[in-house]
Design an enzyme around this catalytic site. Structure first.
Site, PDB file in Angstrom:
ATOM      1  N   HIS A   1      -8.123  -6.050   7.059  1.00 31.11           N
ATOM      2  CA  HIS A   1      -9.119  -5.117   6.509  1.00 31.11           C
ATOM      3  C   HIS A   1      -9.364  -5.248   5.014  1.00 31.11           C
ATOM      4  O   HIS A   1     -10.128  -4.463   4.450  1.00 31.11           O
ATOM      5  CB  HIS A   1      -8.710  -3.687   6.862  1.00 31.11           C
ATOM      6  CG  HIS A   1      -8.629  -3.458   8.347  1.00 31.11           C
ATOM      7  ND1 HIS A   1      -7.439  -3.278   9.018  1.00 31.11           N
ATOM      8  CD2 HIS A   1      -9.603  -3.448   9.286  1.00 31.11           C
ATOM      9  CE1 HIS A   1      -7.684  -3.125  10.315  1.00 31.11           C
ATOM     10  NE2 HIS A   1      -8.985  -3.231  10.503  1.00 31.11           N
TER      11      HIS A   1
ATOM     12  N   HIS B   1       0.544   2.305   9.021  1.00 37.34           N
ATOM     13  CA  HIS B   1      -0.251   1.091   9.218  1.00 37.34           C
ATOM     14  C   HIS B   1       0.570   0.113  10.064  1.00 37.34           C
ATOM     15  O   HIS B   1       1.790   0.058   9.924  1.00 37.34           O
ATOM     16  CB  HIS B   1      -0.579   0.464   7.853  1.00 37.34           C
ATOM     17  CG  HIS B   1      -1.499  -0.702   7.955  1.00 37.34           C
ATOM     18  ND1 HIS B   1      -1.057  -1.964   8.263  1.00 37.34           N
ATOM     19  CD2 HIS B   1      -2.842  -0.785   7.828  1.00 37.34           C
ATOM     20  CE1 HIS B   1      -2.098  -2.782   8.304  1.00 37.34           C
ATOM     21  NE2 HIS B   1      -3.192  -2.084   8.036  1.00 37.34           N
TER      22      HIS B   1
ATOM     23  N   CYS C   1      -4.537  -5.810   3.108  1.00 40.82           N
ATOM     24  CA  CYS C   1      -4.308  -5.874   4.554  1.00 40.82           C
ATOM     25  C   CYS C   1      -4.919  -7.188   5.033  1.00 40.82           C
ATOM     26  O   CYS C   1      -6.064  -7.487   4.695  1.00 40.82           O
ATOM     27  CB  CYS C   1      -4.975  -4.686   5.255  1.00 40.82           C
ATOM     28  SG  CYS C   1      -5.104  -4.914   7.043  1.00 40.82           S
TER      29      CYS C   1
ATOM     30  N   HIS D   1      -1.164  -8.173  12.070  1.00 40.00           N
ATOM     31  CA  HIS D   1      -1.847  -7.144  11.276  1.00 40.00           C
ATOM     32  C   HIS D   1      -0.820  -6.441  10.388  1.00 40.00           C
ATOM     33  O   HIS D   1       0.044  -5.714  10.886  1.00 40.00           O
ATOM     34  CB  HIS D   1      -2.507  -6.123  12.230  1.00 40.00           C
ATOM     35  CG  HIS D   1      -3.341  -5.098  11.540  1.00 40.00           C
ATOM     36  ND1 HIS D   1      -3.829  -3.998  12.202  1.00 40.00           N
ATOM     37  CD2 HIS D   1      -3.793  -4.995  10.253  1.00 40.00           C
ATOM     38  CE1 HIS D   1      -4.543  -3.259  11.355  1.00 40.00           C
ATOM     39  NE2 HIS D   1      -4.527  -3.844  10.171  1.00 40.00           N
TER      40      HIS D   1
ATOM     41  N   GLU E   1      -5.522   3.798  11.527  1.00 38.18           N
ATOM     42  CA  GLU E   1      -4.593   3.547  10.433  1.00 38.18           C
ATOM     43  C   GLU E   1      -5.293   3.713   9.093  1.00 38.18           C
ATOM     44  O   GLU E   1      -6.488   3.509   8.984  1.00 38.18           O
ATOM     45  CB  GLU E   1      -3.959   2.152  10.542  1.00 38.18           C
ATOM     46  CG  GLU E   1      -4.901   1.001  10.249  1.00 38.18           C
ATOM     47  CD  GLU E   1      -5.571   0.479  11.498  1.00 38.18           C
ATOM     48  OE1 GLU E   1      -5.659   1.214  12.495  1.00 38.18           O
ATOM     49  OE2 GLU E   1      -6.027  -0.663  11.464  1.00 38.18           O
ATOM     50  N   LYS E   2      -4.509   4.102   8.094  1.00 40.55           N
ATOM     51  CA  LYS E   2      -5.062   4.337   6.762  1.00 40.55           C
ATOM     52  C   LYS E   2      -4.619   3.230   5.818  1.00 40.55           C
ATOM     53  O   LYS E   2      -3.521   2.687   5.936  1.00 40.55           O
ATOM     54  CB  LYS E   2      -4.604   5.698   6.240  1.00 40.55           C
ATOM     55  CG  LYS E   2      -5.046   6.851   7.110  1.00 40.55           C
ATOM     56  CD  LYS E   2      -6.557   6.936   7.215  1.00 40.55           C
ATOM     57  CE  LYS E   2      -6.994   8.074   8.122  1.00 40.55           C
ATOM     58  NZ  LYS E   2      -8.429   8.014   8.425  1.00 40.55           N
ATOM     59  N   HIS E   3      -5.477   2.922   4.840  1.00 41.88           N
ATOM     60  CA  HIS E   3      -5.210   1.819   3.920  1.00 41.88           C
ATOM     61  C   HIS E   3      -5.110   2.223   2.453  1.00 41.88           C
ATOM     62  O   HIS E   3      -4.515   1.501   1.662  1.00 41.88           O
ATOM     63  CB  HIS E   3      -6.306   0.753   4.035  1.00 41.88           C
ATOM     64  CG  HIS E   3      -6.274   0.001   5.326  1.00 41.88           C
ATOM     65  ND1 HIS E   3      -6.888   0.438   6.460  1.00 41.88           N
ATOM     66  CD2 HIS E   3      -5.667  -1.175   5.657  1.00 41.88           C
ATOM     67  CE1 HIS E   3      -6.681  -0.418   7.442  1.00 41.88           C
ATOM     68  NE2 HIS E   3      -5.939  -1.407   6.989  1.00 41.88           N
TER      69      HIS E   3
HETATM   70 FE   LIG Z   1      -5.281  -2.950   8.333  1.00 40.83          FE
END
Ligand SMILES: [Fe+2]
Length: 123
Positions: free
Chosen positions: A111, A50, A108, A56, A20-22
């Site tokens: 993250h 995401h 996130c 999450h 996944e990208k943030h």
């Molecule tokens: Fe994340």
């Protein structure tokens, strides 16, 4: 205590193996809709979605702008509801022509805080 690694961006994502990208993607929507309104859209997970679960999720997205005068402006914050709202939000901007750049932050819950920016000159 060091704050060096609190804010993550493209450089972090490039080194990361997470699927996944943030990094928030910023898109300018000029003259949108019938009334010709201007929006700045911020998307997290534009290319790879995401996760959006209680465990999450993206909790919030903030947008800042820098005007041609150099003034930094807090343009707002969207608080998201995990499992109900996607991290894809739009801010309706007054006098968008006064801005030369935008910066978005997102959080996130696993993250951390990520940033993405857009210079108007680059589009
Ligand atoms: Fe994340």
């Amino acid at each position: 205590m060091s704050f060096k690694n609190i804010l993550k961006g493209e450089y972090t994502e490039a080194e990361n193996v997470m699927l996944e990208k943030h990094v928030p993607t910023i898109v300018i929507l000029s003259g949108h809709g019938g009334d010709g309104n201007d929006f700045v859209r911020v998307i997290v997970g534009k290319e790879v979605a995401h996760p959006n679960t209680i465990e999450h999720h993206i909790a919030w997205i903030e947008l800042y702008g820098v005007k041609q005068t150099g003034e930094s402006v807090d343009l707002g914050r969207m608080v998201l509801s995990p499992g109900n709202t996607r991290p894809d939000v739009s801010f309706k901007i007054e006098h968008i022509e006064e801005f030369k750049s935008f910066c978005a932050l997102e959080y996130c819950n696993i993250h951390g805080v990520w940033e993405g920016s857009l210079d108007i000159a680059d589009i």
